[in-house]
Design a protein around this motif. Structure first.
Motif, PDB file in Angstrom:
ATOM      1  N   ARG A  14      53.688  71.043  70.551  1.00 55.70           N
ATOM      2  CA  ARG A  14      53.624  72.092  69.532  1.00 55.70           C
ATOM      3  C   ARG A  14      52.987  71.624  68.222  1.00 55.70           C
ATOM      4  O   ARG A  14      52.265  72.389  67.579  1.00 55.70           O
ATOM      5  N   LEU A  15      53.257  70.390  67.802  1.00 59.80           N
ATOM      6  CA  LEU A  15      52.796  69.962  66.480  1.00 59.80           C
ATOM      7  C   LEU A  15      51.273  69.958  66.355  1.00 59.80           C
ATOM      8  O   LEU A  15      50.741  70.484  65.364  1.00 59.80           O
ATOM      9  N   PRO A  16      50.508  69.384  67.296  1.00 62.69           N
ATOM     10  CA  PRO A  16      49.049  69.382  67.111  1.00 62.69           C
ATOM     11  C   PRO A  16      48.447  70.785  67.119  1.00 62.69           C
ATOM     12  O   PRO A  16      47.418  71.017  66.474  1.00 62.69           O
ATOM     13  N   ARG A  17      49.066  71.708  67.817  1.00 65.24           N
ATOM     14  CA  ARG A  17      48.564  73.083  67.814  1.00 65.24           C
ATOM     15  C   ARG A  17      48.854  73.771  66.486  1.00 65.24           C
ATOM     16  O   ARG A  17      48.146  74.708  66.097  1.00 65.24           O
ATOM     17  N   LEU A  18      49.875  73.311  65.794  1.00 66.68           N
ATOM     18  CA  LEU A  18      50.255  73.912  64.513  1.00 66.68           C
ATOM     19  C   LEU A  18      49.451  73.357  63.346  1.00 66.68           C
ATOM     20  O   LEU A  18      49.014  74.108  62.469  1.00 66.68           O
ATOM     21  N   ILE A  19      49.239  72.028  63.312  1.00 65.03           N
ATOM     22  CA  ILE A  19      48.621  71.405  62.136  1.00 65.03           C
ATOM     23  C   ILE A  19      47.323  70.666  62.451  1.00 65.03           C
ATOM     24  O   ILE A  19      46.738  70.042  61.570  1.00 65.03           O
ATOM     25  N   GLY A  20      46.867  70.726  63.707  1.00 68.47           N
ATOM     26  CA  GLY A  20      45.647  70.027  64.082  1.00 68.47           C
ATOM     27  C   GLY A  20      45.944  68.662  64.668  1.00 68.47           C
ATOM     28  O   GLY A  20      46.955  68.037  64.342  1.00 68.47           O
ATOM     29  N   PRO A  21      45.091  68.162  65.556  1.00 66.79           N
ATOM     30  CA  PRO A  21      45.376  66.903  66.260  1.00 66.79           C
ATOM     31  C   PRO A  21      45.410  65.680  65.351  1.00 66.79           C
ATOM     32  O   PRO A  21      46.217  64.777  65.561  1.00 66.79           O
ATOM     33  N   GLU A  22      44.546  65.652  64.339  1.00 70.66           N
ATOM     34  CA  GLU A  22      44.492  64.466  63.469  1.00 70.66           C
ATOM     35  C   GLU A  22      45.790  64.308  62.682  1.00 70.66           C
ATOM     36  O   GLU A  22      46.389  63.229  62.641  1.00 70.66           O
ATOM     37  N   ALA A  23      46.219  65.391  62.034  1.00 69.71           N
ATOM     38  CA  ALA A  23      47.449  65.327  61.241  1.00 69.71           C
ATOM     39  C   ALA A  23      48.660  65.094  62.131  1.00 69.71           C
ATOM     40  O   ALA A  23      49.603  64.372  61.756  1.00 69.71           O
ATOM     41  N   ALA A  24      48.651  65.692  63.332  1.00 70.55           N
ATOM     42  CA  ALA A  24      49.784  65.511  64.236  1.00 70.55           C
ATOM     43  C   ALA A  24      49.934  64.053  64.651  1.00 70.55           C
ATOM     44  O   ALA A  24      51.053  63.525  64.719  1.00 70.55           O
ATOM     45  N   LEU A  25      48.812  63.379  64.925  1.00 69.98           N
ATOM     46  CA  LEU A  25      48.905  61.969  65.316  1.00 69.98           C
ATOM     47  C   LEU A  25      49.240  61.076  64.130  1.00 69.98           C
ATOM     48  O   LEU A  25      49.783  59.986  64.313  1.00 69.98           O
TER      49      LEU A  25
END
Length: 709
Positions: free
Chosen positions: A177-188
């Motif tokens: 859920r997190l990368p879909r919410l804030i984008g893959p770069e910020a999620a990682l």
């Protein structure tokens, strides 16, 4: 009675009868026409006991949500909101419980239980809201991610997905859920970079900026404002925009490319940070990449399998010991600390020196204590430079949205400079951060004693010198204490608190309370050369350097410790610390303890030539020793293999730590583990340095017994 989807987990819950249950306390709240069922997660154990998630907690939450689902279907409520007791949403999974689930089948059940509860929250039939009022870690943040909307308090601290740090993955939907919410770069950044950077977390303002939360409110009226905002969302008066959200299932080439590039960059970071020796960070990335085009259900199945696998690894068990038993329990109850009630108030701090370390200390004291801090140095230019450095660091915090403009102005106003130590006359605590030379520090303390009050505590930030010797000429040597920080001060969580023979209990108690107020972990150490961290590190670095000097190729010597997964190689660490500093401490240790501490003639040759490190970068991104540097060095004819260097270092560490304990520098092996984890970045997955040395046989080879029977 209708069967519950959570009945299948009753046997799992029965295996942990002593779980500190976080209850789901539900109440209906009418907000100007909107009927909102509010769940407050509360373990009812007081403000200081974090709420956590075990099987009984998740089952209770799930059954509460089932009831609310039925009420929503009956038209009785318009929305469901979840919040926590003061300062906590939820601090994550109950690791004490998870540690007890030794059988793979139980681990699988625990993983599925989380998904069953969170999937219900995500599809309840009415909008769901998470009001993030405080700490939201791991499964706590994943609760919020499962909701339709999120608000966050500006005062909230401790938000993140630290699973890679503790040997797991964000396995209850966060990695999906997190990368879909804030984008893959910020999620990682949240799932990989922050956990591998001393388990950094973010605050409420940063969570809002990243897009984790849809609205940001102040702490004072957070719940009321969140409920009013939810009412407006339900009524259509407030629309939620998510500019950072992405959907890889759309097939957008830009999104897919970003996903792949973010994963590649994160894998490179994992290699640098852990040497790929810890399995969990790589597993996070495996699930992240596999989930790019997967459905949420498909990702959940992979998360369950991966969590089950990781829970069975020795690295997870070692990490739980290091994190739970050492960092959490030992760190919060430091051995030998006097009664905190003896501590004196600190309303003004003095910092002697205005260099880089002194400036870092001044900023830390001003920001965390909110008291006036005065820096001094030998001339106005140095003082001005030090104060300016503090101000520039504050400006960087504002630019990163880690500090508001008003707070920044207050911090800047608290830090002043002077060329006169008379400015310390009304200080309660003065710490010196001057050149690492005993005579200089003794002179500073003598000058301070002439101007400070009788109750003022005098502290030294020395990394290796005798605190006893610094205080021996003072009229009141009982007021002197070692207070050794690690660089960078804002990041490293350890303070070695050094008790000299005459340091009194009130002074020591003040030091421990002060460390806690600064959000650091204090460990009591006896006054012995280099205390714990630098003594252990310099013994380790000395063995590698000695092997190099004896003729071992640099690449072999510097990479021999790769199986340990240390934050950086020995030669890189030496250049970061500074070759002159490393050499000076090595000389001090050799003088104190003898020839087992190697002082390298080659390293001195580099220092004399003004060379700052052995390695130099190459055009293709690699590294080499320049020919001009090699010309300065001389070598023996006894090279070692990487395996021999590793075993040599293991045995040296076992010997040195055995001597540290024999000399009562600290109370127990756990204190050495705590110092090395928090002060040197010793990898969590190795379970602490003493269990690691037990595991590889070095303790018994050298000392004839294990550190942990």
């Amino acid at each position: 009675m209708t069967p519950s989807a959570f009945d299948q987990f009753d046997l799992l819950a029965s295996r942990v009868p002593d779980e500190a249950v976080t209850h789901s306390l539900a109440e209906d709240i009418a907000v100007q026409g909107a009927r909102i069922a509010l769940i407050t997660l509360d373990n009812q154990l007081g403000a200081s006991k974090p709420t956590t998630l075990g099987p009984n907690t998740l089952i209770e939450l799930g059954r509460t949500l089932e009831t609310l689902r039925d009420r929503a279907a009956a038209g009785e409520i318009d929305a469901v909101a979840v919040t926590g007791k003061p300062s906590y949403l939820v601090a994550g999974a109950d690791l004490t419980t998870v540690k007890q689930l030794g059988e793979p089948a139980l681990g699988t059940q625990m993983a599925r239980l989380g998904h069953t509860a969170y999937d219900l929250l995500a599809d309840l039939g009415v909008p769901t809201f998470a009001f993030i009022n405080g700490v939201a870690l791991g499964g706590g943040l994943e609760i919020a991610l499962a909701c339709t909307y999120r608000t966050v308090s500006a005062a909230a601290q401790g938000i993140g997905l630290p699973e890679a740090f503790i040997g797991l993955i964000p396995g209850w939907g966060g990695v999906y859920r997190l990368p879909r919410l804030i984008g893959p770069e910020a999620a990682l950044r949240i799932m990989i970079e922050n956990p591998l950077s001393n388990n950094r977390t973010i605050g409420g303002r940063e969570a809002f900026d990243l897009g984790i939360a849809d609205a940001l409110f102040g702490a004072e009226d957070f719940l009321a404002e969140s409920l009013a905002w939810a009412r407006d969302v339900l009524a259509g008066r407030t629309s939620v925009q998510r500019p950072h959200a992405v959907d890889p299932a759309s097939g957008d080439p830009d999104v897919l490319s970003r996903w792949d590039m973010a994963a590649k960059a994160a894998r490179a970071l994992v290699a640098v940070k852990t040497g790929d020796a810890a399995p969990a960070p790589a597993k996070v990335l495996d699930v992240f990449e596999a989930g790019k085009l997967a459905t949420q259900k498909e990702s959940a199945e992979l998360e369950v399998r991966t969590l089950t696998e990781l829970m069975q690894t020795p690295q997870f068990r070692d990490t739980v010991y290091a994190f739970l038993d050492v960092v959490q329990r030992r760190g919060r109850r430091p051995a030998g600390a006097p009664d905190a009630r003896l501590a004196r108030p600190v309303t003004k701090v003095g910092v002697v020196g205005a260099g880089l370390m002194a400036s870092q200390l001044a900023l830390l004291f001003a920001r965390q204590l909110g008291v006036p801090v005065v820096m001094t140095d030998i001339d106005q230019a140095r003082v001005d430079k030090g104060v300016a450095h503090v101000h520039s660091e504050v400006d960087k915090l504002v630019a990163r949205r880690s500090l508001s403009a008003d707070s920044a102005d207050r911090v800047k106003a608290l830090v002043t400079g002077s060329v006169s130590k008379e400015s310390f006359a009304d200080a309660d605590f003065v710490i010196e951060a001057v050149f690492e030379e005993l005579s200089v520090k003794k002179q500073v303390f003598g000058e301070l004693e002439a101007v400070v009050s009788p109750e003022c505590i005098l502290a030294t930030n020395t990394s290796s010198l005798s605190v006893t010797a610094m205080a021996e000429d003072l009229a009141h040597s009982e007021r002197v204490v070692g207070f050794h920080f690690f660089n960078p001060v804002a990041v490293m969580p350890l303070v070695e608190i050094v008790r000299a023979p005459r340091t009194d209990d009130a002074v020591l108690a003040t030091a421990f309370v002060l460390a806690t107020s600064l959000k650091k972990t204090g460990v009591l150490v006896r006054d012995a050369a280099a205390f714990v961290v630098n003594r252990v590190l310099l013994r380790l670095m000395g063995e590698v350097t000695a092997a190099f000097d004896e003729g071992t190729p640099a690449e072999v010597a510097d990479s021999a410790l790769a199986p340990m997964g240390l934050p950086m190689t020995p030669f890189t660490l030496a250049s970061m610390v500074g070759l002159p500093v490393a050499q000076h401490v090595s000389e001090s240790l050799q003088a104190a303890f003898g020839a087992r501490f190697h002082v390298s003639a080659n390293q001195q040759a580099l220092i004399d030539a003004g060379i700052k490190g052995l390695w130099a970068p190459t055009a293709d991104g690699g590294k080499e020793i320049p020919p001009s540097t090699m010309d300065l060095l001389s070598f023996g004819d006894s090279p070692s293999s990487a395996e021999q260097v590793l075993r040599r270092c293991q045995d040296a560490l076992a010997e040195e730590i055995g001597l540290i304990l024999e000399e009562s520098v600290v109370a127990a092996p756990e204190d050495v583990d705590l110092c090395m984890i928090l002060g040197a970045g010793w990898p969590m997955h190795l379970g602490g340095i003493t269990p690691y040395l037990d595991g590889v046989g070095a303790s018994e080879r050298v000392n004839g017994r294990k550190f942990h029977p």
